[in-house]
Design an enzyme around this catalytic site. Structure first.
Site, PDB file in Angstrom:
ATOM      1  N   HIS A 169       2.250   1.528  -0.787  1.00 31.85           N
ATOM      2  CA  HIS A 169       1.897   1.820   0.609  1.00 31.85           C
ATOM      3  C   HIS A 169       2.169   3.269   0.984  1.00 31.85           C
ATOM      4  O   HIS A 169       2.857   4.012   0.264  1.00 31.85           O
ATOM      5  CB  HIS A 169       2.644   0.883   1.561  1.00 31.85           C
ATOM      6  CG  HIS A 169       4.135   1.074   1.589  1.00 31.85           C
ATOM      7  ND1 HIS A 169       4.743   2.122   2.232  1.00 31.85           N
ATOM      8  CD2 HIS A 169       5.142   0.326   1.058  1.00 31.85           C
ATOM      9  CE1 HIS A 169       6.065   2.019   2.107  1.00 31.85           C
ATOM     10  NE2 HIS A 169       6.332   0.943   1.391  1.00 31.85           N
ATOM     11  N   CYS A 214       9.579  -0.756  -2.847  1.00 32.94           N
ATOM     12  CA  CYS A 214       8.132  -0.545  -2.864  1.00 32.94           C
ATOM     13  C   CYS A 214       7.765   0.755  -3.570  1.00 32.94           C
ATOM     14  O   CYS A 214       8.601   1.617  -3.810  1.00 32.94           O
ATOM     15  CB  CYS A 214       7.582  -0.516  -1.447  1.00 32.94           C
ATOM     16  SG  CYS A 214       7.384  -2.150  -0.714  1.00 32.94           S
TER      17      CYS A 214
END
Length: 271
Positions: free
Chosen positions: A228, A246
């Site tokens: 992301h 992440c």
């Protein structure tokens, strides 16, 4: 804002992540000749998916008896050129998926049947993302050619890995929240998603807590592991790992990847 924001949202079951989407009306059926009612099959008829997408069959009722499970598996047939081998995995008592042992051929048609029901789906280009934890990079190839977004003008020659085709500066999980090594499949794409640390046991008001809106989020696990956009982490991209697990990219790189990748494309995380 600290550059350690992570990537967790409310936990959902993997079956829900993989099976989400409209049921293929051609595959909704009452009881079939092989004895099990099928609610849906994914990919849906004519759907274009990534080269690692499994075949997912959802039955209308639980199947728990081992003999019945074997019978249900035998009713699933997959045809591709070249022929593929794979394995069955039961995600829930009413959901089984068939995972190919290698990637589907890109730009091809795969035929599948469950008993008397039949369908087909297509694969798009092979968009393969490889995250290197030690190198702090996320490298994307399309049909075997490393590609990435064009650099903005004026070109940022100071950017880490500038000029390396397909190589994007990235930041993975810091030591307390390491990014798990392994092979993953893109489960969903969300233009914007709320990430909340409380979903993984970190109170929002904790020094490590967070609740924020994240753009260009590509989910690769049911527990909230994403690739992301992380504009707050720009100083760390390509240099150090500062996330809660992440794969963090610049907004421009995340947007490009979000638009290039299909549901079912592979993401590989390595040391």
């Amino acid at each position: 804002m600290r550059a350690v924001f992570g990537c967790a949202i409310a936990v959902v079951g993997i079956a829900g992540s993989v099976v989400a989407g409209p049921a293929d009306i051609h595959l909704v059926a009452a009881k079939q000749s092989y004895g099990f009612a099928v609610a849906s099959v994914l990919p849906t008829r004519g759907q274009v998916v990534g080269v690692a997408h499994p075949v997912v069959v959802t039955f209308s009722a639980p199947i728990t008896n081992p003999a019945n499970r074997h019978a249900a598996e035998r009713a699933v047939e997959v045809k591709s050129t070249p022929a593929m081998t794979g394995k069955f995995e039961w995600l829930d008592n009413d959901v089984v998926q068939w995972v190919p042992d290698r990637f589907w051929p890109a730009h091809s048609t795969v035929e599948l049947s469950v008993g008397s029901l039949s369908s087909d789906f297509k694969t798009g280009p092979a968009v393969v993302g490889v995250a290197s934890i030690s190198q702090h990079t996320f490298t994307v190839s399309i049909d075997g050619v490393e590609e990435g977004p064009p650099p903005p003008l004026p070109a940022p020659h100071h950017r880490v890995h500038f000029g390396e085709d397909g190589v994007m500066p990235a930041s993975m999980g810091r030591p307390e929240y390491p990014t798990p090594v392994g092979s993953y499949t893109v489960l969903s794409k969300e233009r914007s998603v709320i990430m909340d640390s409380s979903s993984v046991g970190i109170p929002v008001d904790d020094p490590d807590g967070y609740r924020l809106s994240v753009d260009y989020a590509v989910r690769i696990t049911s527990r909230g592991l994403y690739v992301h956009s992380a504009p707050w982490a720009l100083p760390a991209l390509g240099l150090e790992n500062v996330s809660h697990g992440c794969i963090s990219l610049s907004r421009e790189d995340a947007e490009w990847y979000y638009n290039a990748v299909d549901i079912g494309d592979p993401v590989i995380v390595q040391e």
